[in-house]
Design a protein around this motif. Sequence first.
Motif, PDB file in Angstrom:
ATOM      1  N   ALA A  54      21.584  36.174 -12.331  1.00 55.14           N
ATOM      2  CA  ALA A  54      20.780  36.541 -11.276  1.00 55.14           C
ATOM      3  C   ALA A  54      22.099  37.571 -10.097  1.00 55.14           C
ATOM      4  N   PHE A  55      22.774  36.616 -10.460  1.00 55.65           N
ATOM      5  CA  PHE A  55      23.961  37.223  -9.502  1.00 55.65           C
ATOM      6  C   PHE A  55      25.137  39.010 -10.403  1.00 55.65           C
ATOM      7  N   ALA A  56      25.384  38.607 -11.238  1.00 55.21           N
ATOM      8  CA  ALA A  56      25.559  39.871 -12.135  1.00 55.21           C
ATOM      9  C   ALA A  56      24.892  40.990 -12.170  1.00 55.21           C
ATOM     10  N   ALA A  57      23.388  41.022 -12.852  1.00 56.17           N
ATOM     11  CA  ALA A  57      22.230  41.232 -12.418  1.00 56.17           C
ATOM     12  C   ALA A  57      22.008  42.601 -11.398  1.00 56.17           C
ATOM     13  N   SER A  58      22.200  41.060 -10.102  1.00 57.05           N
ATOM     14  CA  SER A  58      22.330  42.006  -8.891  1.00 57.05           C
ATOM     15  C   SER A  58      22.932  43.210  -8.195  1.00 57.05           C
ATOM     16  N   ALA A  59      24.188  42.611  -8.582  1.00 53.34           N
ATOM     17  CA  ALA A  59      25.601  43.370  -8.891  1.00 53.34           C
ATOM     18  C   ALA A  59      25.668  44.645  -9.459  1.00 53.34           C
ATOM     19  N   LEU A  60      25.062  44.690 -10.595  1.00 56.25           N
ATOM     20  CA  LEU A  60      24.647  45.749 -11.188  1.00 56.25           C
ATOM     21  C   LEU A  60      23.814  47.211 -10.705  1.00 56.25           C
ATOM     22  N   GLY A  61      22.709  46.458 -10.086  1.00 50.49           N
ATOM     23  CA  GLY A  61      21.668  47.096  -9.542  1.00 50.49           C
ATOM     24  C   GLY A  61      21.720  47.398  -8.747  1.00 50.49           C
ATOM     25  N   LEU A  62      22.705  46.957  -7.573  1.00 50.23           N
ATOM     26  CA  LEU A  62      24.081  47.608  -6.421  1.00 50.23           C
ATOM     27  C   LEU A  62      24.364  48.863  -7.367  1.00 50.23           C
ATOM     28  N   LEU A  63      25.487  48.325  -8.210  1.00 49.97           N
ATOM     29  CA  LEU A  63      26.253  49.953  -8.206  1.00 49.97           C
ATOM     30  C   LEU A  63      25.699  50.367  -9.094  1.00 49.97           C
ATOM     31  N   ILE A 110      29.173  32.520 -18.939  1.00 48.59           N
ATOM     32  CA  ILE A 110      28.753  32.072 -17.952  1.00 48.59           C
ATOM     33  C   ILE A 110      29.798  32.865 -17.110  1.00 48.59           C
ATOM     34  N   LEU A 111      31.457  32.233 -17.591  1.00 46.02           N
ATOM     35  CA  LEU A 111      32.339  33.093 -16.716  1.00 46.02           C
ATOM     36  C   LEU A 111      33.018  34.292 -17.052  1.00 46.02           C
ATOM     37  N   VAL A 112      32.560  35.118 -17.950  1.00 46.14           N
ATOM     38  CA  VAL A 112      32.200  35.934 -18.323  1.00 46.14           C
ATOM     39  C   VAL A 112      31.156  37.497 -16.963  1.00 46.14           C
ATOM     40  N   LEU A 113      30.090  36.682 -17.220  1.00 51.99           N
ATOM     41  CA  LEU A 113      28.827  37.145 -16.239  1.00 51.99           C
ATOM     42  C   LEU A 113      29.334  36.968 -15.333  1.00 51.99           C
ATOM     43  N   ALA A 114      29.926  35.958 -14.584  1.00 47.27           N
ATOM     44  CA  ALA A 114      30.500  35.430 -13.172  1.00 47.27           C
ATOM     45  C   ALA A 114      31.482  37.223 -13.314  1.00 47.27           C
ATOM     46  N   GLY A 115      32.767  36.488 -13.373  1.00 44.46           N
ATOM     47  CA  GLY A 115      33.556  37.899 -13.490  1.00 44.46           C
ATOM     48  C   GLY A 115      33.580  39.098 -13.738  1.00 44.46           C
ATOM     49  N   ALA A 116      32.125  39.814 -14.032  1.00 42.86           N
ATOM     50  CA  ALA A 116      31.743  41.138 -14.219  1.00 42.86           C
ATOM     51  C   ALA A 116      30.586  41.939 -13.390  1.00 42.86           C
ATOM     52  N   GLY A 117      30.204  40.122 -12.530  1.00 39.34           N
ATOM     53  CA  GLY A 117      29.401  40.209 -11.447  1.00 39.34           C
ATOM     54  C   GLY A 117      30.056  40.668 -10.205  1.00 39.34           C
ATOM     55  N   ALA A 118      31.481  40.099  -9.937  1.00 43.00           N
ATOM     56  CA  ALA A 118      32.222  39.835  -8.576  1.00 43.00           C
ATOM     57  C   ALA A 118      32.708  40.957  -8.810  1.00 43.00           C
ATOM     58  N   ALA A 119      33.396  41.896 -10.043  1.00 42.35           N
ATOM     59  CA  ALA A 119      33.959  43.356 -10.514  1.00 42.35           C
ATOM     60  C   ALA A 119      32.971  44.910  -9.940  1.00 42.35           C
ATOM     61  N   MET A 120      31.814  44.345 -10.631  1.00 43.10           N
ATOM     62  CA  MET A 120      30.652  45.525 -10.170  1.00 43.10           C
ATOM     63  C   MET A 120      30.486  45.727  -8.411  1.00 43.10           C
ATOM     64  N   PHE A 121      30.002  43.807  -8.105  1.00 37.99           N
ATOM     65  CA  PHE A 121      29.804  43.776  -5.955  1.00 37.99           C
ATOM     66  C   PHE A 121      31.038  44.536  -6.291  1.00 37.99           C
ATOM     67  N   ALA A 122      32.151  44.941  -6.275  1.00 42.28           N
ATOM     68  CA  ALA A 122      33.521  44.409  -5.207  1.00 42.28           C
ATOM     69  C   ALA A 122      33.532  46.501  -5.612  1.00 42.28           C
ATOM     70  N   LEU A 123      33.039  46.849  -6.375  1.00 41.97           N
ATOM     71  CA  LEU A 123      33.333  47.942  -6.868  1.00 41.97           C
ATOM     72  C   LEU A 123      31.385  48.979  -5.992  1.00 41.97           C
ATOM     73  N   SER A 124      30.572  48.119  -5.850  1.00 41.75           N
ATOM     74  CA  SER A 124      29.907  48.236  -5.192  1.00 41.75           C
ATOM     75  C   SER A 124      29.768  48.668  -3.529  1.00 41.75           C
ATOM     76  N   LEU A 125      30.525  47.736  -3.363  1.00 39.78           N
ATOM     77  CA  LEU A 125      31.212  48.134  -1.851  1.00 39.78           C
ATOM     78  C   LEU A 125      32.347  48.822  -1.479  1.00 39.78           C
ATOM     79  N   ARG A 126      33.045  49.646  -2.811  1.00 38.94           N
ATOM     80  CA  ARG A 126      34.034  50.601  -2.106  1.00 38.94           C
ATOM     81  C   ARG A 126      32.654  52.026  -1.991  1.00 38.94           C
ATOM     82  N   LEU A 127      32.521  51.868  -3.289  1.00 38.24           N
ATOM     83  CA  LEU A 127      31.485  52.881  -3.102  1.00 38.24           C
ATOM     84  C   LEU A 127      30.547  53.236  -2.044  1.00 38.24           C
ATOM     85  N   TYR A 128      29.988  52.030  -1.783  1.00 36.41           N
ATOM     86  CA  TYR A 128      29.499  52.293  -0.800  1.00 36.41           C
ATOM     87  C   TYR A 128      30.299  52.520   0.762  1.00 36.41           C
ATOM     88  N   ARG A 129      31.466  52.302   0.489  1.00 35.49           N
ATOM     89  CA  ARG A 129      32.167  52.749   2.181  1.00 35.49           C
ATOM     90  C   ARG A 129      32.118  54.283   1.280  1.00 35.49           C
TER      91      ARG A 129
END
Length: 458
Positions: free
Chosen positions: A346-355, A433-452
């Motif tokens: 859910a965390f990784a998929a939500s981060a992808l949606g925000l991206l 699970i760890l791969v998904l967590a890492g991917a989610g964190a990376a996508m959320f960080a990129l989403s924050l950068r794009l939002y700004r």
Amino acid sequence: MTLKTALALVRKDLRLFVRDRTALFFAIVLPIGLASVMGTALGGSGGGGPRKIKKVTIAVEDRDGSEESRAFVETLRGSGDLRVEVVEDARRLVANGDRAGGLVIPEGYGRGLGAGDVPRVTLYRDPAQQIASQVMVFQLAPVLMQGMAGSMGAGMMGRMLDMLSFPSAGRAEAEAALRTSFDRVGAIVDQLEASGIEWTGASEEGDAPGGDGEGDDDGDGSGFDLMGSLPGFLGLDVEDLEPERDGGIPVSAGASHAFAAMAVMMLLFNLVAAAGTLQDERAEGTLDRLRLTPAAGRAVLLGKMLVTMLLAGCQLAVLFGFGAIVFGVPVGPNAFELAVASFVWAFAASALGLLFATACATRKQMEGLSTLVILGMSAVGGAWFPREVAPDWFQTVGLVTPVAWAMDAYHGILWYDKGLLATPEKDGVIVPILVLAGAGAAMFALSLRLYRRRFDSA
């Protein structure tokens, strides 16, 4: 007059349609792209000739270590249809889902052949990979028939007569006649291969060898199922490795895969739609007012992340609850592992949606791009069909997507009964699970950068 007006409206609607890039995308580009993905995975590379059956990797465990068993392994290696991997624990690899089948050569194999006996070998199969395991039996057939045509051929003739309940009177003559026919067929196959004709072990029509599919069983018990008896002819003791669960809970590999696929693919669509409200809020002016709040960027995206994860949790709970009640999907015995995997997904998929929401300029652009990406990832990631039926390079491409890792985690828990951590019998699902967590964190960080960049500076 009516027809003229109607034609004018037609011209108007066609002009609007041509100008709508999203509509053109869904009408032309998306079907071609998805058909190309499916055709590549299931139909070959587009050449004019027939597609050769995909090589299946078989794990071979040689417990005998004799000259005869090593020669048998080399015969398997020489097959153009099998990819042989010598291992120490073939059963564990199959039970773990790493291989569709494993062949175990027992101790005493060489002595048995020297004494004129035909030692039986064990073939472990994964019921979740039915296509690959069925192909494997047919690919083993010519190898065993040609590579062990002497003693193995003689044993096969005896087993055939046993299965047919052949009377003892005249048995020796019948066995000799069958052995002669067997040797002759082997010579014919050698001649065909020398002339460039390939043999896969099955008829072109897909029927059982030796019959037209009709009249093989007249209902009085005298029928003979050659397809079902083929492993016995080949000296194979076949064992399908199904997960053992407490309480005798019925498990279906198909149901487990189906609910895992829906949990992955449909969740992505819903969460992208939920994250897309960010585009609506910008159009309505809500984000302009939020920019006056300190740390608005982080707060807005964090709020969107939390609400989409909450929606994801509710959707997954309903989906798996229904699967457990109606289809017997083993949710209860794996509740903890399933909860952890669902939270991370859910965390990784939500981060992808925000991206998608922060990367696209408009909601229409987001809808078109996200649809193509989600469907493409679902196809190559194994949500539409098991990845093992696709070419090796196609499976490798699938690992680039979070869908493949989510499917590995869910299917590993629901079908293979894997825990988070590895045990002596099975691997755990902690890696995906760890791969998904890492991917989610990376996508959320990129989403924050794009939002700004896109929203705060607007």
